[in-house]
Design an enzyme around this catalytic site. Structure first.
Site, PDB file in Angstrom:
ATOM      1  N   ARG A  89      19.140 -44.429 -30.193  1.00  0.00           N
ATOM      2  CA  ARG A  89      18.238 -45.216 -29.341  1.00  0.00           C
ATOM      3  C   ARG A  89      17.295 -46.049 -30.205  1.00  0.00           C
ATOM      4  O   ARG A  89      16.798 -45.543 -31.216  1.00  0.00           O
ATOM      5  CB  ARG A  89      17.422 -44.273 -28.452  1.00  0.00           C
ATOM      6  CG  ARG A  89      17.887 -44.258 -27.014  1.00  0.00           C
ATOM      7  CD  ARG A  89      17.274 -43.159 -26.212  1.00  0.00           C
ATOM      8  NE  ARG A  89      15.822 -43.166 -26.133  1.00  0.00           N
ATOM      9  CZ  ARG A  89      15.110 -42.285 -25.434  1.00  0.00           C
ATOM     10  NH1 ARG A  89      15.732 -41.356 -24.738  1.00  0.00           N
ATOM     11  NH2 ARG A  89      13.800 -42.333 -25.400  1.00  0.00           N
ATOM     12  N   LYS A 119      13.950 -32.311 -22.592  1.00  0.00           N
ATOM     13  CA  LYS A 119      13.919 -32.477 -21.122  1.00  0.00           C
ATOM     14  C   LYS A 119      15.299 -32.902 -20.596  1.00  0.00           C
ATOM     15  O   LYS A 119      15.823 -32.312 -19.653  1.00  0.00           O
ATOM     16  CB  LYS A 119      12.864 -33.527 -20.712  1.00  0.00           C
ATOM     17  CG  LYS A 119      11.447 -33.192 -21.169  1.00  0.00           C
ATOM     18  CD  LYS A 119      10.430 -34.197 -20.668  1.00  0.00           C
ATOM     19  CE  LYS A 119      10.610 -35.594 -21.244  1.00  0.00           C
ATOM     20  NZ  LYS A 119      10.414 -35.684 -22.706  1.00  0.00           N
ATOM     21  N   ARG A 140      18.843 -37.539 -33.001  1.00  0.00           N
ATOM     22  CA  ARG A 140      19.578 -37.676 -31.724  1.00  0.00           C
ATOM     23  C   ARG A 140      20.560 -38.848 -31.782  1.00  0.00           C
ATOM     24  O   ARG A 140      20.261 -39.910 -32.281  1.00  0.00           O
ATOM     25  CB  ARG A 140      18.603 -37.900 -30.577  1.00  0.00           C
ATOM     26  CG  ARG A 140      19.318 -38.220 -29.262  1.00  0.00           C
ATOM     27  CD  ARG A 140      18.414 -38.186 -28.076  1.00  0.00           C
ATOM     28  NE  ARG A 140      17.224 -38.975 -28.220  1.00  0.00           N
ATOM     29  CZ  ARG A 140      16.183 -38.912 -27.383  1.00  0.00           C
ATOM     30  NH1 ARG A 140      16.213 -38.077 -26.368  1.00  0.00           N
ATOM     31  NH2 ARG A 140      15.130 -39.668 -27.566  1.00  0.00           N
ATOM     32  N   ARG A 172       3.816 -39.261 -15.948  1.00  0.00           N
ATOM     33  CA  ARG A 172       3.459 -39.242 -17.366  1.00  0.00           C
ATOM     34  C   ARG A 172       1.990 -39.606 -17.590  1.00  0.00           C
ATOM     35  O   ARG A 172       1.549 -39.664 -18.723  1.00  0.00           O
ATOM     36  CB  ARG A 172       4.328 -40.272 -18.065  1.00  0.00           C
ATOM     37  CG  ARG A 172       4.917 -39.811 -19.366  1.00  0.00           C
ATOM     38  CD  ARG A 172       5.951 -40.847 -19.679  1.00  0.00           C
ATOM     39  NE  ARG A 172       6.546 -40.761 -20.937  1.00  0.00           N
ATOM     40  CZ  ARG A 172       7.820 -40.473 -21.115  1.00  0.00           C
ATOM     41  NH1 ARG A 172       8.584 -40.135 -20.097  1.00  0.00           N
ATOM     42  NH2 ARG A 172       8.325 -40.528 -22.303  1.00  0.00           N
ATOM     43  N   ARG A 205       5.079 -42.601 -29.985  1.00  0.00           N
ATOM     44  CA  ARG A 205       5.385 -41.916 -28.715  1.00  0.00           C
ATOM     45  C   ARG A 205       4.642 -40.577 -28.649  1.00  0.00           C
ATOM     46  O   ARG A 205       4.166 -40.176 -27.590  1.00  0.00           O
ATOM     47  CB  ARG A 205       6.896 -41.710 -28.574  1.00  0.00           C
ATOM     48  CG  ARG A 205       7.612 -43.016 -28.241  1.00  0.00           C
ATOM     49  CD  ARG A 205       9.105 -42.942 -28.482  1.00  0.00           C
ATOM     50  NE  ARG A 205       9.804 -41.976 -27.684  1.00  0.00           N
ATOM     51  CZ  ARG A 205      11.054 -41.579 -27.930  1.00  0.00           C
ATOM     52  NH1 ARG A 205      11.717 -42.086 -28.963  1.00  0.00           N
ATOM     53  NH2 ARG A 205      11.630 -40.708 -27.146  1.00  0.00           N
TER      54      ARG A 205
HETATM   55  P1  AP5 Z   1      16.521 -34.586 -25.392  1.00  0.00           P
HETATM   56  O1  AP5 Z   1      16.966 -33.565 -24.419  1.00  0.00           O
HETATM   57  O2  AP5 Z   1      17.237 -35.900 -25.418  1.00  0.00           O
HETATM   58  O3  AP5 Z   1      14.926 -34.752 -25.315  1.00  0.00           O
HETATM   59  P2  AP5 Z   1      13.994 -35.441 -24.227  1.00  0.00           P
HETATM   60  O4  AP5 Z   1      12.823 -34.531 -24.024  1.00  0.00           O
HETATM   61  O5  AP5 Z   1      14.783 -35.835 -23.014  1.00  0.00           O
HETATM   62  O6  AP5 Z   1      13.518 -36.679 -25.080  1.00  0.00           O
HETATM   63  P3  AP5 Z   1      13.327 -38.220 -24.735  1.00  0.00           P
HETATM   64  O7  AP5 Z   1      13.132 -38.886 -26.061  1.00  0.00           O
HETATM   65  O8  AP5 Z   1      14.415 -38.770 -23.879  1.00  0.00           O
HETATM   66  O9  AP5 Z   1      11.994 -38.169 -23.957  1.00  0.00           O
HETATM   67  P4  AP5 Z   1      10.969 -39.266 -23.840  1.00  0.00           P
HETATM   68  O10 AP5 Z   1      10.100 -38.633 -22.854  1.00  0.00           O
HETATM   69  O11 AP5 Z   1      10.280 -39.722 -25.065  1.00  0.00           O
HETATM   70  O12 AP5 Z   1      11.825 -40.565 -23.451  1.00  0.00           O
HETATM   71  P5  AP5 Z   1      12.105 -41.261 -22.072  1.00  0.00           P
HETATM   72  O13 AP5 Z   1      13.503 -41.718 -22.080  1.00  0.00           O
HETATM   73  O14 AP5 Z   1      11.599 -40.455 -20.932  1.00  0.00           O
HETATM   74  O15 AP5 Z   1      16.630 -33.915 -26.858  1.00  0.00           O
HETATM   75  C1  AP5 Z   1      16.295 -34.639 -28.041  1.00  0.00           C
HETATM   76  C2  AP5 Z   1      17.271 -34.254 -29.173  1.00  0.00           C
HETATM   77  O16 AP5 Z   1      17.078 -32.899 -29.533  1.00  0.00           O
HETATM   78  C3  AP5 Z   1      18.766 -34.389 -28.796  1.00  0.00           C
HETATM   79  O17 AP5 Z   1      19.476 -34.828 -29.925  1.00  0.00           O
HETATM   80  C4  AP5 Z   1      19.173 -32.955 -28.416  1.00  0.00           C
HETATM   81  O18 AP5 Z   1      20.535 -32.749 -28.692  1.00  0.00           O
HETATM   82  C5  AP5 Z   1      18.267 -32.133 -29.322  1.00  0.00           C
HETATM   83  N1  AP5 Z   1      17.807 -30.890 -28.705  1.00  0.00           N
HETATM   84  C6  AP5 Z   1      17.401 -30.709 -27.405  1.00  0.00           C
HETATM   85  N2  AP5 Z   1      17.015 -29.436 -27.208  1.00  0.00           N
HETATM   86  C7  AP5 Z   1      17.169 -28.791 -28.422  1.00  0.00           C
HETATM   87  C8  AP5 Z   1      16.927 -27.457 -28.882  1.00  0.00           C
HETATM   88  N3  AP5 Z   1      16.432 -26.492 -28.064  1.00  0.00           N
HETATM   89  N4  AP5 Z   1      17.203 -27.147 -30.176  1.00  0.00           N
HETATM   90  C9  AP5 Z   1      17.678 -28.115 -31.013  1.00  0.00           C
HETATM   91  N5  AP5 Z   1      17.949 -29.390 -30.654  1.00  0.00           N
HETATM   92  C10 AP5 Z   1      17.691 -29.731 -29.374  1.00  0.00           C
HETATM   93  O19 AP5 Z   1      11.101 -42.538 -22.155  1.00  0.00           O
HETATM   94  C11 AP5 Z   1      11.362 -43.621 -23.042  1.00  0.00           C
HETATM   95  C12 AP5 Z   1      10.254 -44.679 -22.850  1.00  0.00           C
HETATM   96  O20 AP5 Z   1      10.282 -45.178 -21.481  1.00  0.00           O
HETATM   97  C13 AP5 Z   1       8.815 -44.177 -23.042  1.00  0.00           C
HETATM   98  O21 AP5 Z   1       8.423 -44.189 -24.405  1.00  0.00           O
HETATM   99  C14 AP5 Z   1       8.023 -45.197 -22.176  1.00  0.00           C
HETATM  100  O22 AP5 Z   1       7.856 -46.425 -22.848  1.00  0.00           O
HETATM  101  C15 AP5 Z   1       8.963 -45.425 -20.994  1.00  0.00           C
HETATM  102  N6  AP5 Z   1       8.691 -44.506 -19.862  1.00  0.00           N
HETATM  103  C16 AP5 Z   1       9.528 -43.541 -19.371  1.00  0.00           C
HETATM  104  N7  AP5 Z   1       8.948 -42.902 -18.344  1.00  0.00           N
HETATM  105  C17 AP5 Z   1       7.725 -43.454 -18.175  1.00  0.00           C
HETATM  106  C18 AP5 Z   1       6.637 -43.191 -17.283  1.00  0.00           C
HETATM  107  N8  AP5 Z   1       6.700 -42.218 -16.361  1.00  0.00           N
HETATM  108  N9  AP5 Z   1       5.518 -43.952 -17.407  1.00  0.00           N
HETATM  109  C19 AP5 Z   1       5.433 -44.939 -18.314  1.00  0.00           C
HETATM  110  N10 AP5 Z   1       6.422 -45.234 -19.208  1.00  0.00           N
HETATM  111  C20 AP5 Z   1       7.558 -44.490 -19.132  1.00  0.00           C
END
Ligand code: AP5
Length: 219
Positions: free
Chosen positions: A159, A13, A126, A87, A170
């Site tokens: 992270r 994402k 990552r 979410r 997760r």
């Molecule tokens: P990346 O693009 O970083 O993936 P992402 O989908 O953004 O993953 P996140 O881990 O950031 O998502 P998340 O939803 O778990 O975390 P968030 O920060 O929102 O890509 C990942 C890796 O793969 C990178 O190394 C990249 O280079 C590689 N990659 C990407 N695309 C690729 C491809 N096509 N091929 C190969 N490699 C690739 O949330 C963190 C925490 O915050 C949650 O656990 C929760 O506790 C809290 N939180 C956040 N939002 C909410 C909400 N709305 N409600 C409640 N709690 C929340």
């Protein structure tokens, strides 16, 4: 254009949002990034969110909905892409309600679909720059110099919630609480499923095709 990008942790994402922002000039609003900024600043919200984030659970809806409503209200007229929010089905309903009060709606929902093994590989590999936030992967998207940011030269970091154990939590949270958001939007908005088990550029092309179509309808 108001866009929601859904997908499991590690679906890509954040990676695709950067490309969407560069192409369409939308504002990137990532709930995870905002929460990490709150934690780094030591705010009350950041302190409340900490234990949920570290264990891979969701931060309670009431905190998130208020935080994201504030962020959305500051967005300029050109539109935005929401990353990591909503979410839960409740968050999606609250968002729709607050948009409807302003005569607005979500224009398009992109649902990045990826299998759990890919998620585990992507997340545990990552690395990111603590200064500029650039994201790398130890195998798929290597920096020019191992362990160093291409732009800042800073040491790349992992992270704290990217350990395999927390990733498994997760993923469970995603399947239990976030998958229902896809079903919610399938009843209430235009949703496109995107195969995100592909190369980054191929996924980008699929996304741009959908967003180009959406933009042309809007004129
Ligand atoms: P990346 O693009 O970083 O993936 P992402 O989908 O953004 O993953 P996140 O881990 O950031 O998502 P998340 O939803 O778990 O975390 P968030 O920060 O929102 O890509 C990942 C890796 O793969 C990178 O190394 C990249 O280079 C590689 N990659 C990407 N695309 C690729 C491809 N096509 N091929 C190969 N490699 C690739 O949330 C963190 C925490 O915050 C949650 O656990 C929760 O506790 C809290 N939180 C956040 N939002 C909410 C909400 N709305 N409600 C409640 N709690 C929340």
């Amino acid at each position: 254009m108001r866009v929601v990008l859904l997908g499991a942790p590690g679906a890509g994402k954040g990676t695709q949002c950067k490309r969407i922002v560069a192409q369409y000039g939308l504002l990137h609003l990532s709930s995870g990034d905002i929460l990490r900024q709150e934690r780094a600043a030591g705010t009350e919200l950041g302190r409340k969110a900490q234990s949920y984030m570290d264990s891979g659970a969701l931060v309670p809806d009431e905190l998130i909905v208020e935080m994201m409503a504030a962020a959305i209200s500051k967005a300029p007229g050109g539109g935005y892409v929401l990353d990591g929010f909503p979410r839960t089905a409740n968050q999606a309903e609250q968002l729709d309600k607050s948009l409807a009060e302003r005569g607005q709606k979500i224009d398009v929902v992109l649902n990045l679909e990826v299998n759990d093994e890919t998620v585990a590989r992507r997340i545990t590999g990552r690395r990111s720059c603590p200064q500029c936030g650039a994201v790398y992967h130890v195998e798929n998207m290597k920096p020019k110099l191992e362990g160093k940011c291409d732009y800042e030269g800073a040491d790349l970091v992992q992270r704290p919630d990217d350990s395999l154990e927390v990733v498994m939590n997760r993923l469970k949270t995603y399947h239990d609480q976030t998958r229902p958001v896809v079903n919610y939007y399938k009843k209430n908005a235009t949703v496109y499923d995107i195969d995100a088990d592909k190369d980054v550029d191929e996924i980008e092309a699929l996304i741009f095709e959908r967003l180009d179509a959406c933009a042309s309808v809007q004129g």
